[in-house]
Design a protein around this motif. Sequence first.
Motif, short mmCIF file in Angstrom:
data_model
loop_
_atom_site.label_atom_id
_atom_site.label_comp_id
_atom_site.label_asym_id
_atom_site.label_seq_id
_atom_site.Cartn_x
_atom_site.Cartn_y
_atom_site.Cartn_z
N UNK A 197 0.94 0.81 0.33
CA UNK A 197 0.80 0.32 2.20
C UNK A 197 -0.16 -0.03 2.34
N UNK A 198 -1.01 1.79 2.99
CA UNK A 198 -2.43 1.63 3.26
C UNK A 198 -3.23 0.53 3.04
N UNK A 199 -3.16 0.84 2.08
CA UNK A 199 -4.41 0.29 1.06
C UNK A 199 -3.59 -1.59 1.47
N UNK A 200 -3.20 -1.38 0.84
CA UNK A 200 -1.97 -3.26 1.35
C UNK A 200 -3.18 -3.54 2.68
N UNK A 201 -2.90 -2.79 3.47
CA UNK A 201 -2.94 -3.53 5.40
C UNK A 201 -4.17 -3.43 5.55
N UNK A 202 -4.88 -2.88 5.15
CA UNK A 202 -6.61 -2.56 5.18
C UNK A 202 -7.06 -3.35 4.74
N UNK A 203 -6.94 -4.28 3.20
CA UNK A 203 -7.26 -5.71 2.31
C UNK A 203 -6.63 -6.57 3.00
N UNK A 204 -8.11 -7.27 2.93
CA UNK A 204 -7.68 -9.18 3.35
C UNK A 204 -6.73 -9.98 2.69
N UNK A 205 -6.52 -10.15 2.97
CA UNK A 205 -5.60 -11.65 1.58
C UNK A 205 -6.48 -11.45 0.37
N UNK A 206 -6.41 -11.46 -0.60
CA UNK A 206 -7.01 -12.00 -2.15
C UNK A 206 -7.59 -10.54 -2.27
N UNK A 207 -7.42 -9.50 -1.51
CA UNK A 207 -8.59 -8.13 -1.67
C UNK A 207 -8.63 -7.56 -2.83
N UNK A 208 -9.55 -6.83 -3.35
CA UNK A 208 -9.40 -5.37 -4.35
C UNK A 208 -8.99 -4.59 -4.02
N UNK A 209 -8.20 -3.66 -5.31
CA UNK A 209 -8.48 -2.40 -5.43
C UNK A 209 -8.39 -2.04 -6.73
N UNK A 210 -9.82 -1.34 -6.87
CA UNK A 210 -9.99 -0.66 -8.02
C UNK A 210 -10.31 1.13 -7.64
N UNK A 211 -9.57 1.20 -9.06
CA UNK A 211 -9.92 2.76 -9.33
C UNK A 211 -11.53 2.94 -10.65
N UNK A 212 -11.87 3.57 -9.99
CA UNK A 212 -13.91 3.55 -11.23
C UNK A 212 -13.28 5.15 -11.57
N UNK A 213 -13.33 5.95 -12.64
CA UNK A 213 -13.65 6.56 -13.39
C UNK A 213 -14.94 7.21 -14.27
N UNK A 214 -15.58 7.83 -14.12
CA UNK A 214 -16.74 8.39 -14.95
C UNK A 214 -16.25 8.80 -16.32
N UNK A 215 -16.31 8.83 -17.79
CA UNK A 215 -16.24 9.35 -18.65
C UNK A 215 -17.09 9.51 -19.69
N UNK A 216 -16.16 10.54 -20.35
CA UNK A 216 -17.53 11.29 -21.65
C UNK A 216 -17.13 10.59 -22.70
N UNK A 217 -17.72 9.75 -23.58
CA UNK A 217 -17.22 8.99 -24.13
C UNK A 217 -17.21 9.87 -25.94
N UNK A 218 -16.12 10.29 -25.88
CA UNK A 218 -15.70 11.18 -27.41
C UNK A 218 -15.94 10.50 -29.13
#
Length: 259
Positions: free
Chosen positions: A121-142
């Motif tokens: 809900x906090x993230x949704x609150x600060x996002x403008x309509x149509x806004x994007x939430x994205x998680x990024x992870x750096x991965x070692x390519x096994x």
Amino acid sequence: MDQDEQLLHASSFGAAAVQYAEHRPDYAQNAVRWALEPAPGPRVLDLGAGTGKLTATLVALGAEAVAVEPDPAMLAELHRSLPGVRALPGSAEGIPLPDASVDAVLAGNAMHWFDMAVAGPEIARVLAPGGILAGLWNLMDDQVEWVAGLARVSGSAAVGPRDTPAAWRAATTGMHLPKNGAAARFGSPEQAEFPHGQRRTADSLVATLATRAGMLVMPEGERGEAVGRIRGYLAGVPETARGEFSLPMRTGVLRVRRV
């Protein structure tokens, strides 16, 4: 991982803030571009920003970036490395920004630490309509043989859940994204992966792995044994035994739109 253990791991990074800033890898620019592609504007919050690894990429891409980070030592490193960026103390569960003030919220190697029941809900609150939430992870390519061997030798403390592409896909496919309440409405998640590489030596790769939460919370003797195993492995592998090499990586991205 129970709640107390999760808190211990999540709060472990400040003690290694300088090492984190020096050794943690950057994020593939094309991964960050993909994460931002549907955003309605240039205002981006880097949430759980740490020492500013993702923030720096956002700045390089021309975003209007603001960073929020709960750990004072990590935040101090961010201020030192990116003095021109607005960087605030705060957390995913308590974001110090007004309603609808950003077009995207990105989290680099951080979303798995959030309490999404509160943070959603906090993230949704600060996002403008149509806004994007994205998680990024750096991965070692096994998929690369010597990297798979390193993962086996290192153990889950150094190369654990979400740290390789297969593990990341499994961990994020069922990741709980906020659906509760009108203020936390998000669409269907999308996933993508982007290959990149980081120049490393055996010493700098060991230093990178030593900044993982599982390593930071280990008893000193156990951590020393793990580091010794990793050093021995890297010394015996042709790809890593002599000087500088490229660490094969992917940046995994999980993206949703606020609806």
